[in-house]
Design a protein around this motif. Structure first.
Motif, PDB file in Angstrom:
ATOM      1  N   GLY A 110      -1.171  12.344   1.880  1.00 28.63           N
ATOM      2  CA  GLY A 110      -2.001  11.963   3.018  1.00 28.63           C
ATOM      3  C   GLY A 110      -3.054  13.022   3.236  1.00 28.63           C
ATOM      4  O   GLY A 110      -2.777  14.062   3.835  1.00 28.63           O
ATOM      5  N   LYS A 150      -3.329   3.322  12.787  1.00 28.53           N
ATOM      6  CA  LYS A 150      -2.984   2.145  11.987  1.00 28.53           C
ATOM      7  C   LYS A 150      -4.233   1.556  11.343  1.00 28.53           C
ATOM      8  O   LYS A 150      -4.197   1.118  10.184  1.00 28.53           O
ATOM      9  CB  LYS A 150      -2.278   1.100  12.851  1.00 28.53           C
ATOM     10  CG  LYS A 150      -0.857   1.483  13.203  1.00 28.53           C
ATOM     11  CD  LYS A 150      -0.206   0.471  14.132  1.00 28.53           C
ATOM     12  CE  LYS A 150       1.193   0.926  14.505  1.00 28.53           C
ATOM     13  NZ  LYS A 150       1.815   0.018  15.482  1.00 28.53           N
ATOM     14  N   HIS A 153      -5.158   3.735   8.395  1.00 29.47           N
ATOM     15  CA  HIS A 153      -4.243   3.439   7.289  1.00 29.47           C
ATOM     16  C   HIS A 153      -4.659   2.146   6.587  1.00 29.47           C
ATOM     17  O   HIS A 153      -4.782   2.107   5.352  1.00 29.47           O
ATOM     18  CB  HIS A 153      -2.808   3.339   7.802  1.00 29.47           C
ATOM     19  CG  HIS A 153      -1.851   2.777   6.813  1.00 29.47           C
ATOM     20  ND1 HIS A 153      -1.383   3.498   5.735  1.00 29.47           N
ATOM     21  CD2 HIS A 153      -1.293   1.546   6.713  1.00 29.47           C
ATOM     22  CE1 HIS A 153      -0.571   2.739   5.022  1.00 29.47           C
ATOM     23  NE2 HIS A 153      -0.497   1.556   5.594  1.00 29.47           N
ATOM     24  N   CYS A 156      -7.826   2.573   4.536  1.00 25.40           N
ATOM     25  CA  CYS A 156      -7.576   3.314   3.286  1.00 25.40           C
ATOM     26  C   CYS A 156      -6.916   2.419   2.241  1.00 25.40           C
ATOM     27  O   CYS A 156      -7.323   2.410   1.073  1.00 25.40           O
ATOM     28  CB  CYS A 156      -6.691   4.532   3.550  1.00 25.40           C
ATOM     29  SG  CYS A 156      -7.458   5.842   4.510  1.00 25.40           S
ATOM     30  N   TYR A 169      -4.832   7.004  -1.610  1.00 28.11           N
ATOM     31  CA  TYR A 169      -5.416   7.289  -0.298  1.00 28.11           C
ATOM     32  C   TYR A 169      -6.677   8.136  -0.399  1.00 28.11           C
ATOM     33  O   TYR A 169      -7.543   8.047   0.469  1.00 28.11           O
ATOM     34  CB  TYR A 169      -4.396   8.012   0.574  1.00 28.11           C
ATOM     35  CG  TYR A 169      -3.589   7.082   1.443  1.00 28.11           C
ATOM     36  CD1 TYR A 169      -3.011   5.939   0.914  1.00 28.11           C
ATOM     37  CD2 TYR A 169      -3.424   7.349   2.782  1.00 28.11           C
ATOM     38  CE1 TYR A 169      -2.277   5.088   1.702  1.00 28.11           C
ATOM     39  CE2 TYR A 169      -2.686   6.508   3.576  1.00 28.11           C
ATOM     40  CZ  TYR A 169      -2.114   5.380   3.041  1.00 28.11           C
ATOM     41  OH  TYR A 169      -1.393   4.541   3.843  1.00 28.11           O
TER      42      TYR A 169
END
Length: 191
Positions: A110, A150, A153, A156, A169
């Motif tokens: 991440g 969210k 995310h 990505c 990512y």
């Protein structure tokens, strides 16, 4: 200048002690070993070609101090010691060569651009409250932040899939960020 390693783990009690030590008493982290002698304090030599902090057996790593704190050798040490999750809590703590090592070894990575976006988002939420002269509860801020994270995310994941690198990512965050800026420029007539 140094760090503690507690092989027994850091539970709530130890974390509370450490937070009090650093935030209230303004003590040095090595003092932790006086209260918990099973822990080890190690100094970091800035002239070394690796940081011993990143050379311990661990499942997860959360570099959160500064830019370029994990070099290629550190990244390889993390991989060699079984680390399978790296989530950055700072701006670009891993050098590009280290990122490549994580990706080549299927580490769940991440990058700070996505994983560390929460701090920037909360600053934006604070500015919104100030501008609108509102005061949100902690729960309201947390719910808004959860939605933002969210969304990051999803952006990505979708961008990485759309451009042929599903699950990456790094590519997803970079592409999604670029597209967001490009779309905004087009909307404003700058392009």
């Amino acid at each position: 200048s140094g760090y503690i390693y507690d092989a027994q783990g850091i539970d709530r009690e130890k974390l509370h002690y450490l937070m009090n030590l650093k935030n209230v008493r303004r003590g040095r982290v090595r003092e932790y070993t006086e209260k918990y002698p099973a822990a080890v304090y190690s100094e970091v030599n800035p002239d070394q070609d690796f940081n011993p902090l990143w050379n311990h057996k661990a499942d997860c790593a959360f570099p959160s101090a500064t830019q370029n704190e994990i070099n290629a050798k550190d990244a390889q040490n993390l991989v060699n010691n079984g680390c399978y999750v790296v989530s950055e809590g700072a701006n670009m703590p891993t050098v590009p060569e280290g990122v490549e090592i994580f990706l080549a070894n299927d580490v769940l990575y991440g990058l700070g651009k996505a994983a560390n976006a929460g701090g920037v988002a909360v600053s934006g939420l604070e500015m919104s409250q100030n501008s609108l002269r509102l005061s949100w509860t902690r729960e309201e801020v947390d719910n808004r932040l959860s939605g933002i994270m969210k969304s990051i995310h999803s952006a990505c994941v979708e961008a990485s899939e759309r451009f042929g690198t599903p699950g990456n990512y790094v590519n997803g965050a970079n592409i999604a960020g670029f597209l967001k800026v490009a779309d905004a420029m087009m909307d404003q007539g700058a392009v």
